[in-house]
Design an enzyme around this catalytic site. Structure first.
Site: not given
Length: 366
Positions: A73, A189, A226, A309
């Site tokens: 996303t 992903s 990070t 979703c």
């Protein structure tokens, strides 16, 4: 419980978990190190990230760089918002693309949405209407709801013909369907390939420049934040397995597909192309089926009434509507997703129960 929702997420591979655990143990002095720190332990964490980067990149085209993100996303948002010019995409894309494109349109950016045929495929010769230079064309390799494989190579060629970049959402296809080498941007992903949730990548062809989506330390060269060595290591291990087990996974999925089709009754209709699709996704409908009741009757089976979703929205799937289904037809559709860890026995048994429960509904209705 029988899990048949591989398009929503896949089970975590044991090998991916094993790769993550050393970076999650508090008793290891290096496990909590920041991979962007210059000291010894930071460099050790950085090395683990770079190994993972190479593992993920092995199944992506050559000639680009791979940037870790929080997931596909974010990667899709960055590719779209970081590019310029008119955006052209397809009516059956994931919400991460369509909603981002809609957001760009509200900001005044020119947008075109290409229709698909009843088979779910877009005609790569279609010329989108609209004024202004096309800067980006975005299309999914394998559709997450109906499994249709789009002609990405032809779409990329058409995009380049008008001077545009091509963005490929390869979330469902990575490691399963070849990614054409002519694409310019690729989103992937980890949790769709038996890796952990919370990490993805954007592959960027050398020479392609994107405006940053997230500002800060610029740790990834255009992407700030990070990185988690644990998530990256799990992603890398999962990608390595996708490469090593590609042939055996493909044979297994074909076997499951044939068993699923043979087990379903003749009244079930496949949504989308029956030929140009990934066979680990079976999206079917039965006229008059009450899917909510079916799922309630079969609570020990995990399958989908649409994409995860969009679940709970109360709206019919935009993908099924885009291929010409009525609201009633869309609401009588289910999606069955299976793969590496699905056994033939459990799939056949589950589909037999689904078919029997659906037929029982029809007998009552009659």
């Amino acid at each position: 419980m029988t899990y048949l929702d591989y398009q929503a997420t896949t089970p975590l591979a044991p090998e991916a978990l094993d790769a993550m655990l050393p970076w999650l143990r508090a008793d290891q002095p290096w496990s909590h190190a920041n991979p962007h720190s210059a000291h010894r332990e930071g460099r050790r964490a950085k090395a683990a990230v770079e190994v993972a980067r190479e593992q993920v990149a092995a199944l992506l085209p050559p000639g680009g760089r791979l940037v870790f993100t929080s997931g596909a996303t974010e990667a899709l948002n960055w590719a779209i918002k970081g590019s310029t010019g008119r955006v052209v995409t397809v009516a059956t894309e994931h919400a991460a693309v369509l909603d981002t494109v809609a957001s760009e349109a509200r900001r005044g950016r020119a947008v075109s949405i290409l229709p698909v045929g009843s088979n779910g495929l877009v005609d790569h010769r279609h010329q989108a209407d609209g004024e202004g230079r096309t800067g980006l064309v975005a299309a999914m390799l394998v559709n997450n709801e109906i499994g249709v494989v789009q002609p990405v190579a032809a779409l990329a060629e058409a995009a380049h013909g008008v001077g545009a970049l091509f963005l490929c959402d390869a979330v469902q296809g990575y490691g399963r369907v070849p990614i054409p080498p002519t694409v310019d941007l690729v989103a992937v992903s980890a949790h769709k390939i038996f890796g952990p949730k919370g990490v993805g990548v954007l592959w960027i062809r050398h020479g392609v420049a994107l405006e940053p989506l997230v500002h800060g330390g610029d740790q990834e060269g255009g992407r700030s934040g990070t990185l988690s060595p644990a998530l990256c290591a799990g992603f890398g291990a999962a990608a390595g397995l996708m490469a090593a087990q590609a042939d055996s996974d493909a044979v297994h999925v074909e076997r499951l597909w044939r068993s699923a089709r043979d087990t379903l009754g003749p009244d079930w209709i496949v949504n989308g192309s029956d030929e140009q699709r990934y066979h680990g996704n079976l999206n079917v409908r039965l006229p008059g089926l009450d899917v909510a009741r079916l799922m309630s009757d079969l609570r020990d089976l995990a399958f989908s009434a649409g994409s995860a979703c969009a679940s709970g929205s109360g709206r019919p799937s935009h993908v099924l509507r885009a291929i010409g289904l009525t609201d009633a037809e869309a609401r009588s559709s289910i999606r069955l997703g299976f793969g590496r860890y699905t056994t033939q026995y459990e799939l056949v048994e589950a589909i037999g129960r689904i078919d029997a429960a659906a037929r029982a509904q029809r007998r009552v209705a009659a």
